[in-house]
Write a protein that holds these residues in place. Structure first.
Motif, PDB file in Angstrom:
ATOM      1  N   ALA A 238      37.081  71.668  63.761  1.00 15.83           N
ATOM      2  CA  ALA A 238      38.071  71.248  64.432  1.00 15.83           C
ATOM      3  C   ALA A 238      37.510  70.036  65.291  1.00 15.83           C
ATOM      4  O   ALA A 238      38.349  69.013  65.651  1.00 15.83           O
ATOM      5  CB  ALA A 238      38.870  72.198  64.958  1.00 15.83           C
ATOM      6  N   PHE A 239      36.881  70.748  66.293  1.00 15.71           N
ATOM      7  CA  PHE A 239      35.965  69.918  67.318  1.00 15.71           C
ATOM      8  C   PHE A 239      35.489  68.615  66.831  1.00 15.71           C
ATOM      9  O   PHE A 239      35.407  67.544  67.393  1.00 15.71           O
ATOM     10  CB  PHE A 239      35.008  70.556  68.069  1.00 15.71           C
ATOM     11  CG  PHE A 239      35.700  71.489  69.370  1.00 15.71           C
ATOM     12  CD1 PHE A 239      36.547  70.711  70.381  1.00 15.71           C
ATOM     13  CD2 PHE A 239      35.430  72.812  69.307  1.00 15.71           C
ATOM     14  CE1 PHE A 239      37.115  71.543  71.170  1.00 15.71           C
ATOM     15  CE2 PHE A 239      35.958  73.470  70.414  1.00 15.71           C
ATOM     16  CZ  PHE A 239      36.983  72.942  71.178  1.00 15.71           C
ATOM     17  N   GLN A 240      34.686  68.628  65.508  1.00 16.40           N
ATOM     18  CA  GLN A 240      34.406  67.075  64.837  1.00 16.40           C
ATOM     19  C   GLN A 240      35.630  66.377  64.576  1.00 16.40           C
ATOM     20  O   GLN A 240      35.320  65.427  64.745  1.00 16.40           O
ATOM     21  CB  GLN A 240      33.544  67.866  63.808  1.00 16.40           C
ATOM     22  CG  GLN A 240      32.213  68.486  64.194  1.00 16.40           C
ATOM     23  CD  GLN A 240      31.180  68.470  63.209  1.00 16.40           C
ATOM     24  OE1 GLN A 240      31.161  67.681  62.265  1.00 16.40           O
ATOM     25  NE2 GLN A 240      30.512  69.644  63.169  1.00 16.40           N
ATOM     26  N   TYR A 241      36.625  66.846  63.988  1.00 17.18           N
ATOM     27  CA  TYR A 241      37.721  66.119  63.904  1.00 17.18           C
ATOM     28  C   TYR A 241      38.305  65.409  65.048  1.00 17.18           C
ATOM     29  O   TYR A 241      38.750  64.411  65.142  1.00 17.18           O
ATOM     30  CB  TYR A 241      38.949  66.772  63.284  1.00 17.18           C
ATOM     31  CG  TYR A 241      38.702  67.451  61.680  1.00 17.18           C
ATOM     32  CD1 TYR A 241      37.980  66.650  60.908  1.00 17.18           C
ATOM     33  CD2 TYR A 241      39.193  68.410  61.166  1.00 17.18           C
ATOM     34  CE1 TYR A 241      37.544  66.738  59.543  1.00 17.18           C
ATOM     35  CE2 TYR A 241      39.005  68.823  59.820  1.00 17.18           C
ATOM     36  CZ  TYR A 241      38.329  67.975  59.158  1.00 17.18           C
ATOM     37  OH  TYR A 241      38.171  68.565  57.787  1.00 17.18           O
ATOM     38  N   LEU A 242      38.315  66.466  66.168  1.00 14.56           N
ATOM     39  CA  LEU A 242      38.895  65.792  67.696  1.00 14.56           C
ATOM     40  C   LEU A 242      37.824  64.698  68.165  1.00 14.56           C
ATOM     41  O   LEU A 242      38.507  63.938  68.728  1.00 14.56           O
ATOM     42  CB  LEU A 242      38.978  67.073  68.361  1.00 14.56           C
ATOM     43  CG  LEU A 242      39.703  66.883  69.847  1.00 14.56           C
ATOM     44  CD1 LEU A 242      40.954  66.445  69.638  1.00 14.56           C
ATOM     45  CD2 LEU A 242      39.633  68.080  70.725  1.00 14.56           C
ATOM     46  N   LEU A 243      36.692  64.788  67.764  1.00 18.73           N
ATOM     47  CA  LEU A 243      35.748  63.728  68.372  1.00 18.73           C
ATOM     48  C   LEU A 243      36.209  62.290  67.735  1.00 18.73           C
ATOM     49  O   LEU A 243      35.949  61.373  68.385  1.00 18.73           O
ATOM     50  CB  LEU A 243      34.245  64.044  67.841  1.00 18.73           C
ATOM     51  CG  LEU A 243      33.757  65.115  68.894  1.00 18.73           C
ATOM     52  CD1 LEU A 243      32.323  65.602  68.213  1.00 18.73           C
ATOM     53  CD2 LEU A 243      33.401  64.411  70.204  1.00 18.73           C
ATOM     54  N   LYS A 244      36.734  62.405  66.595  1.00 22.49           N
ATOM     55  CA  LYS A 244      37.257  61.032  65.957  1.00 22.49           C
ATOM     56  C   LYS A 244      38.186  60.523  66.815  1.00 22.49           C
ATOM     57  O   LYS A 244      38.726  59.172  66.598  1.00 22.49           O
ATOM     58  CB  LYS A 244      37.438  61.186  64.667  1.00 22.49           C
ATOM     59  CG  LYS A 244      36.181  61.626  63.745  1.00 22.49           C
ATOM     60  CD  LYS A 244      36.524  62.002  62.529  1.00 22.49           C
ATOM     61  CE  LYS A 244      35.127  62.577  61.752  1.00 22.49           C
ATOM     62  NZ  LYS A 244      35.524  62.675  60.335  1.00 22.49           N
ATOM     63  N   LEU A 245      39.058  61.133  67.446  1.00 22.43           N
ATOM     64  CA  LEU A 245      40.164  60.745  68.239  1.00 22.43           C
ATOM     65  C   LEU A 245      39.654  60.449  69.553  1.00 22.43           C
ATOM     66  O   LEU A 245      40.351  60.966  70.429  1.00 22.43           O
ATOM     67  CB  LEU A 245      41.471  61.862  68.436  1.00 22.43           C
ATOM     68  CG  LEU A 245      41.536  62.723  67.096  1.00 22.43           C
ATOM     69  CD1 LEU A 245      42.580  63.516  67.251  1.00 22.43           C
ATOM     70  CD2 LEU A 245      42.352  61.446  66.119  1.00 22.43           C
TER      71      LEU A 245
END
Length: 130
Positions: free
Chosen positions: A65-72
């Motif tokens: 989830a944090f890896q996805y968040l990094l894309k934002l």
């Protein structure tokens, strides 16, 4: 059924949006406490329940989830600017402290964020690696 990492990502997105859009004063304080204190505690409680996804533990869901968040990046940058701090870094530290993220995942996520941040800063000044 929504996958665990996407469920957690949606929680983070809502929290950061709340931080960005909250009016100054008590509402801002409420969103800050909710994001950095309450939500990690809620996730810690969810960690204790068996997950439907076989072979993947909850800490891996949090990491993804944090890896996805990094894309934002725009969302994270706005939150940092609004709160005048490293919001993602604070959240990573809290999740690490509660055992929701391993030390190595915390370090990896932190370096990715700062790596992207540095690259964007250099790009703005037209400084490129040769």
């Amino acid at each position: 059924r929504i996958p665990g990492p996407l469920f957690i990502l949606e929680i983070w997105k809502a929290c950061f949006t709340g931080l960005i859009e909250s009016p100054e004063g008590t509402e801002e304080l409420k969103w800050t406490a909710f994001t950095f204190l309450k939500i990690p505690q809620v996730l810690l409680r969810l960690k204790k329940y068996p997950q439907g996804d076989k072979g993947q533990d909850f800490t891996e869901d949090v990491n993804i989830a944090f890896q996805y968040l990094l894309k934002l990046t725009p969302l994270l940058d706005k939150a940092d600017q609004r709160c005048n701090c490293d919001c993602l870094g604070m959240l990573l530290q809290e999740c690490n402290k509660l055992g929701l993220l391993s030390d190595s995942n915390t370090e990896s996520l932190t370096s990715k964020r700062y790596g992207l941040f540095l690259f964007r800063a250099l790009e703005r000044f037209h400084i490129f690696w040769i």
